[in-house]
Design an enzyme around this catalytic site. Structure first.
Site, PDB file in Angstrom:
ATOM      1  N   ASP A   1      33.665  29.208  15.007  1.00 23.20           N
ATOM      2  CA  ASP A   1      34.799  30.033  14.047  1.00 23.20           C
ATOM      3  C   ASP A   1      35.169  30.978  15.074  1.00 23.20           C
ATOM      4  O   ASP A   1      34.349  31.984  15.801  1.00 23.20           O
ATOM      5  CB  ASP A   1      34.307  30.379  13.012  1.00 23.20           C
ATOM      6  CG  ASP A   1      33.952  29.365  11.915  1.00 23.20           C
ATOM      7  OD1 ASP A   1      34.779  28.439  11.810  1.00 23.20           O
ATOM      8  OD2 ASP A   1      32.729  29.491  11.124  1.00 23.20           O
TER       9      ASP A   1
ATOM     10  N   ASP B   1      29.503  44.115   8.526  1.00 16.38           N
ATOM     11  CA  ASP B   1      28.183  43.920   7.437  1.00 16.38           C
ATOM     12  C   ASP B   1      26.774  43.912   8.459  1.00 16.38           C
ATOM     13  O   ASP B   1      26.220  44.840   8.240  1.00 16.38           O
ATOM     14  CB  ASP B   1      28.279  42.634   6.936  1.00 16.38           C
ATOM     15  CG  ASP B   1      28.599  41.412   7.649  1.00 16.38           C
ATOM     16  OD1 ASP B   1      28.594  41.623   8.956  1.00 16.38           O
ATOM     17  OD2 ASP B   1      28.591  40.319   7.168  1.00 16.38           O
TER      18      ASP B   1
ATOM     19  N   ASP C   1      37.361  34.351  15.314  1.00 17.26           N
ATOM     20  CA  ASP C   1      38.042  35.394  14.677  1.00 17.26           C
ATOM     21  C   ASP C   1      38.481  36.271  15.526  1.00 17.26           C
ATOM     22  O   ASP C   1      37.721  36.966  16.388  1.00 17.26           O
ATOM     23  CB  ASP C   1      37.113  36.027  13.498  1.00 17.26           C
ATOM     24  CG  ASP C   1      36.653  35.016  12.561  1.00 17.26           C
ATOM     25  OD1 ASP C   1      37.466  34.192  12.211  1.00 17.26           O
ATOM     26  OD2 ASP C   1      35.807  35.165  11.779  1.00 17.26           O
TER      27      ASP C   1
END
Length: 474
Positions: free
Chosen positions: A76, A167, A78
């Protein structure tokens, strides 16, 4: 695994250098790290270069960098930028704006989608006077629920602010396309070297803002085989109840990430350990805590067997359907309710249908299950009672049922977890592989009415009704 860990430590040591160079933010130049454009999706590179050429800052962020450093192939990619969503959207004809809670741009290339987000500020700490007056009120939009959960967060800021509001520390790593450096703003590289998950900022405040972060900590711990750092782990059990305030539709998606990524069994164990499982599957959790079982099902063994089988399937490159995962996790509750309804006098199949309806109605209050998934789940459960009935033409009819394969796999999991099925799984395995004449033999041997020496009752032919008017006798 050990070799990979040693390699990781060597990489991290070479990146950090001396103690003096570890002050944050830490910028690792291209010649000091191993992450290169060869590790990046060509489509992600197109997005990065387009933004850069248009005069915007453009970075890869988070998971792809983290995964590379722990010897996992990045998947992934991003992208984060100082361009607003509207500005980024205008650069790509193959993009669309999405989201209300977080505005994002999705740039699609065939089946691959590159997510582009704008640097965001920490809205809890930012004062209105600090906001860029040129931004529209809509761009400054932020809102919290009465429980302190962030509902909208579209206040844009700098890369430093963006890092602080992410996070976990290992998700605040940025790869700069301008000079190919890696930028570490929160100590993520050191946490990777220590194989630990550490939340950025005060754990209680961060979980209050978004309780799903507790689920993400569990997911990363299972996937990466990392420990959750003590202060990050401490409030989870106490604050788990905040998941009750997350929309069921969002929790449905989170469950698929948690249990459908190839590490479901380990994730399930951690969810129960930290008291989070009960807020995702309340009926199943209550049943497991009650210790209920019967000779044809051991709930804990069945769930773990199902998740282990699914993990093996995913890790070998095969896919699994969301409805299959949910069918596994809810089957013990369906079995319990089915038993209760049968004791009340309902026949087998009506009792099953009532049980399935009750369990699904209870479940959707926690995690919404779309009808396109709940219907196949019902079919899998229904077939568990039809697969033993193989005589006549039924076996061939069942073989062509659209949900047969899933029901057959489900049956094998039941057997593997200790349910005694009288060799039913082997029978169906042989039946699928046998030529037509052998299939007939298998059906004859499986027909209990024939093996017991009892001839099947022949149905009387139906009498045709005589519609002709009959003359009454005088």
């Amino acid at each position: 695994m050990l070799a990979g860990f040693k390699s990781l430590v060597r990489k991290a040591t070479s990146l950090f250098g001396s103690d003096e160079s570890r002050k944050l933010p830490l910028e690792i130049p291209r010649d000091k790290h191993t992450f290169s454009r060869k590790n990046i999706s060509p489509n992600a590179l197109k997005v990065l270069y387009r933004l850069h050429e248009a005069g915007f800052d453009a970075y890869l962020v988070g998971g792809c960098i983290r995964d590379h450093l722990i010897d996992i192939e990045p998947k992934d990619f991003d992208v984060v930028t100082n361009a607003t969503p509207e500005q980024a959207h205008a650069l790509f004809s193959n993009s669309r704006l999405i989201g209300r809670r977080f505005k994002l741009v999705h740039v699609t290339y065939g089946r691959e989608m590159i997510e582009v987000s704008t640097f965001r500020a920490n809205t809890a700490a930012q004062q209105p006077a600090e906001m860029d007056q040129k931004k529209s009120l809509k761009d400054k939009d932020t809102a919290k629920s009465s429980h302190g959960i962030i509902l909208r967060d579209n206040v844009y800021g700098s890369i430093e602010e963006d890092a602080e509001r992410r996070d976990f520390t290992f998700n605040a790593l940025y790869y700069n396309i301008a000079d190919f450096s890696i930028n570490d703003y929160c100590g993520g590289l050191e946490d990777i070297a220590n194989r630990q998950i550490r939340i950025i900022g005060d754990p209680r405040q961060r979980y209050q803002e978004d309780p799903v972060r507790m689920l993400r900590a569990i997911r990363f711990a299972a996937k990466l085989n990392f420990e959750i750092e003590a202060e990050t782990a401490a409030p989870i059990k106490e604050m788990a109840h905040l998941l009750d305030h997350i929309p069921p539709a969002r929790l449905f998606e989170e469950v698929l990430k948690l249990l459908g990524s190839g590490y479901g069994a380990a994730t399930y164990t951690l969810l129960r350990e930290y008291g989070l499982f009960r807020y995702l599957f309340p009926d199943t959790d209550a049943l497991l805590k009650s210790g209920w079982h019967r000779k044809d099902i051991d709930p804990e063994a069945f769930i773990l067997q199902g998740l282990n089988n699914t993990d093996q399937r995913i890790q070998s490159g095969r896919s699994t359907a969301p409805y299959f995962l949910y069918a596994i996790l809810l089957w013990p509750s369906v079995s319990l309710r089915h038993e209760e309804f049968e004791k009340q006098g309902l026949p087998e199949m009506p009792a099953l249908h009532q049980a399935a309806t009750m369990v699904l109605d209870n479940q959707v209050a926690s995690t919404a299950i779309p009808r396109r998934f709940s219907t196949p789940m019902r079919e899998i459960w229904d077939l568990q009672f039809r697969l033993p009935k193989r005589y006549g033409k039924r076996a061939l009819t069942l073989l062509h049922h659209p949900r047969f394969r899933a029901a057959y796999d489900f049956l094998l999991i039941r057997e593997q977890s200790g349910t005694e099925m009288g060799g039913l799984g082997d029978w169906w395995t042989n039946f699928q592989q046998a030529p037509e004449n052998q299939q007939r033999d298998l059906i004859n041997k499986a027909d209990e009415r024939k093996t017991d020496g009892v001839k099947p009752k022949r149905r009387r032919p139906r009498r045709r009704k005589n519609n002709a008017k009959q003359t009454p006798e005088e």
